[in-house]
Design an enzyme around this catalytic site. Structure first.
Site, PDB file in Angstrom:
ATOM      1  N   MET A 148      11.344  97.065  72.640  1.00  0.00           N
ATOM      2  CA  MET A 148      11.421  98.523  72.589  1.00  0.00           C
ATOM      3  C   MET A 148       9.993  99.036  72.519  1.00  0.00           C
ATOM      4  SD  MET A 148      14.649  98.671  70.017  1.00  0.00           S
ATOM      5  CE  MET A 148      14.422  96.948  69.577  1.00  0.00           C
TER       6      MET A 148
ATOM      7  N   GLY B 102      15.848 101.861  67.677  1.00  0.00           N
ATOM      8  CA  GLY B 102      14.818 102.186  66.682  1.00  0.00           C
ATOM      9  C   GLY B 102      15.176 101.753  65.276  1.00  0.00           C
TER      10      GLY B 102
ATOM     11  N   SER C  84      21.057  90.002  64.837  1.00  0.00           N
ATOM     12  CA  SER C  84      19.739  90.635  64.907  1.00  0.00           C
ATOM     13  C   SER C  84      18.946  90.356  63.637  1.00  0.00           C
ATOM     14  CB  SER C  84      19.896  92.144  65.109  1.00  0.00           C
ATOM     15  OG  SER C  84      18.618  92.727  64.993  1.00  0.00           O
TER      16      SER C  84
ATOM     17  N   HIS D 146      14.169  91.639  72.500  1.00  0.00           N
ATOM     18  CA  HIS D 146      14.456  92.996  72.972  1.00  0.00           C
ATOM     19  C   HIS D 146      13.210  93.845  72.741  1.00  0.00           C
ATOM     20  CE1 HIS D 146      17.049  96.866  72.117  1.00  0.00           C
ATOM     21  NE2 HIS D 146      16.329  96.978  73.224  1.00  0.00           N
TER      22      HIS D 146
ATOM     23  N   ASP E  31      24.474  96.224  71.992  1.00  0.00           N
ATOM     24  CA  ASP E  31      23.519  96.217  70.892  1.00  0.00           C
ATOM     25  C   ASP E  31      23.577  97.516  70.097  1.00  0.00           C
ATOM     26  OD1 ASP E  31      21.456  95.691  69.184  1.00  0.00           O
ATOM     27  OD2 ASP E  31      19.877  95.766  70.706  1.00  0.00           O
TER      28      ASP E  31
ATOM     29  N   ASP F 114      14.151  92.118  67.628  1.00  0.00           N
ATOM     30  CA  ASP F 114      13.841  93.501  67.988  1.00  0.00           C
ATOM     31  C   ASP F 114      12.364  93.808  67.780  1.00  0.00           C
ATOM     32  OD1 ASP F 114      16.435  94.622  68.691  1.00  0.00           O
ATOM     33  OD2 ASP F 114      16.980  94.239  66.599  1.00  0.00           O
TER      34      ASP F 114
ATOM     35  N   GLY G 245      23.561  93.195  63.589  1.00  0.00           N
ATOM     36  CA  GLY G 245      22.529  93.114  62.560  1.00  0.00           C
ATOM     37  C   GLY G 245      23.097  93.330  61.179  1.00  0.00           C
ATOM     38  N   SER G 246      23.260  94.595  60.806  1.00  0.00           N
ATOM     39  CA  SER G 246      23.688  94.894  59.439  1.00  0.00           C
ATOM     40  C   SER G 246      25.074  94.336  59.137  1.00  0.00           C
ATOM     41  CB  SER G 246      23.615  96.397  59.165  1.00  0.00           C
ATOM     42  OG  SER G 246      24.155  97.102  60.236  1.00  0.00           O
TER      43      SER G 246
ATOM     44  N   MET H 202      22.644  99.668  75.055  1.00  0.00           N
ATOM     45  CA  MET H 202      22.460 100.168  73.691  1.00  0.00           C
ATOM     46  C   MET H 202      23.650 101.026  73.297  1.00  0.00           C
ATOM     47  SD  MET H 202      19.712  98.779  72.748  1.00  0.00           S
ATOM     48  CE  MET H 202      19.827  99.496  71.117  1.00  0.00           C
TER      49      MET H 202
ATOM     50  N   GLY I 123      25.519  98.816  66.062  1.00  0.00           N
ATOM     51  CA  GLY I 123      26.755  99.244  65.406  1.00  0.00           C
ATOM     52  C   GLY I 123      27.957  98.361  65.671  1.00  0.00           C
TER      53      GLY I 123
ATOM     54  N   HIS J  83      18.702  87.424  68.060  1.00  0.00           N
ATOM     55  CA  HIS J  83      18.224  88.656  68.695  1.00  0.00           C
ATOM     56  C   HIS J  83      17.011  89.177  67.922  1.00  0.00           C
ATOM     57  CE1 HIS J  83      18.828  92.329  71.133  1.00  0.00           C
ATOM     58  NE2 HIS J  83      18.479  93.000  70.044  1.00  0.00           N
TER      59      HIS J  83
ATOM     60  N   MET K  79       9.510  96.637  68.108  1.00  0.00           N
ATOM     61  CA  MET K  79       9.355  98.102  68.204  1.00  0.00           C
ATOM     62  C   MET K  79       7.892  98.480  68.008  1.00  0.00           C
ATOM     63  SD  MET K  79      12.496  99.213  65.747  1.00  0.00           S
ATOM     64  CE  MET K  79      14.130  98.493  65.934  1.00  0.00           C
TER      65      MET K  79
HETATM   66  C1  DX5 Z   1      18.296  98.832  67.363  1.00  0.00           C
HETATM   67  C2  DX5 Z   1      18.155  97.366  67.637  1.00  0.00           C
HETATM   68  C3  DX5 Z   1      19.381  96.601  67.305  1.00  0.00           C
HETATM   69  C4  DX5 Z   1      19.691  96.565  65.831  1.00  0.00           C
HETATM   70  C5  DX5 Z   1      21.168  96.293  65.655  1.00  0.00           C
HETATM   71  O1  DX5 Z   1      17.157  99.467  67.771  1.00  0.00           O
HETATM   72  O2  DX5 Z   1      17.883  97.158  68.996  1.00  0.00           O
HETATM   73  O3  DX5 Z   1      19.288  95.266  67.816  1.00  0.00           O
HETATM   74  O4  DX5 Z   1      18.946  95.581  65.159  1.00  0.00           O
HETATM   75  O5  DX5 Z   1      21.481  96.458  64.324  1.00  0.00           O
HETATM   76  P1  DX5 Z   1      22.927  96.931  63.834  1.00  0.00           P
HETATM   77  O6  DX5 Z   1      23.884  95.857  64.243  1.00  0.00           O
HETATM   78  O7  DX5 Z   1      22.765  97.048  62.351  1.00  0.00           O
HETATM   79  O8  DX5 Z   1      23.230  98.229  64.520  1.00  0.00           O
HETATM   80 ZN    ZN Z   2      18.104  95.068  69.799  1.00  0.00          ZN
END
Ligand code: DX5
Ligand code: ZN
Length: 217
Positions: free
Chosen positions: A68, A142, A8, A66, A175, A35, A197-198, A137, A177, A33, A37
């Site tokens: 949102m 968010g 991500s 994605h 998607d 995101d 992501g992280s 999810m 954690g 990926h 928002m």
């Molecule tokens: C959350 C996003 C995810 C997020 C995942 O709203 O849709 O795609 O970037 O990030 P991690 O892997 O850090 O949870």
């Molecule tokens: Zn996402």
């Protein structure tokens, strides 16, 4: 089968976006990926078309977008023009989900359905055959860096059964954690695509972390 890995970009260093995308090009990442928002569907605002277009200029891999956002049907064609290869809309944000999936496919993009943690996958029963991807999810959307919700395992099982029953080709994407601890069980339950992501971008060696996710069993 080895999972598809979709890092991500939300967790990347936006001040060095070009080099982050090049790192992903040279890694074992399968998709990027992205995101989006809007501050309405989720309590956060990420980025929009100019940033997506900038990523597209350098990315050598498919962009998994994605959305949102509320009323995603107003922007499908623009996201496709900006470079999206897959477009996922939230079931909770679509009054006419079946129509919106057809709208996505009409642009030539693959059509995905994203599902919040509280939403039952059984709601997808009559639309699963029309989806190329279901993005489950495993955190409330968010924000990056949140804790994985354990109930996701159960949802993967239920979704997998639904996909088989309905003869759907949809891939199951997880998607939120995702890390080295939950990946083996996610794969065992039937996940096809892992978004991270992280876990990837805070690692000392992101490309190696992607390779580790890719080869986990
Ligand atoms: C959350 C996003 C995810 C997020 C995942 O709203 O849709 O795609 O970037 O990030 P991690 O892997 O850090 O949870
Ligand atoms: Zn996402």
């Amino acid at each position: 089968m080895r999972p598809l890995i979709a890092p991500s970009v939300l967790a990347s260093d936006f001040a060095n976006l070009q080099s982050e995308v090049e790192m992903l090009n040279n890694s074992q990442a399968d998709w990027l990926h992205i995101d989006i928002m809007d501050g309405r569907f989720v309590p956060n605002i990420s980025f929009g078309f100019p940033v997506l277009e900038a990523i597209k200029r350098y990315a050598q891999k498919p962009l998994d977008v994605h959305l949102m956002i509320v009323e995603p049907e107003l922007y499908i064609e623009r996201f496709r023009e900006a470079g999206a290869d897959t477009i996922s809309v939230h079931v909770e944000a679509c009054t006419h989900l079946h129509r919106t999936l057809q709208q996505i496919k009409a642009t030539g993009a693959k059509a995905g359905i994203a599902v919040n943690p509280h939403t039952s996958v059984h709601l997808l029963e009559d639309v699963i055959a029309d989806a190329d991807l279901v993005c489950l999810m495993s955190v409330n959307p968010g924000f990056g860096g949140q804790k994985f919700i354990e109930n996701t395992y159960r949802k993967i099982e239920a979704l997998k059964n639904l996909i088989i029953q309905r003869n759907s080709q949809a891939l199951i994407e997880i998607d939120g954690g995702v890390n080295q601890h939950n990946t083996p069980l996610l794969l065992e339950k039937g996940a096809d695509v892992l978004v991270a992501g992280s876990f990837v971008f805070s690692a000392e060696d992101p490309a190696q972390t992607i390779a580790d996710l890719k080869s986990s069993k």
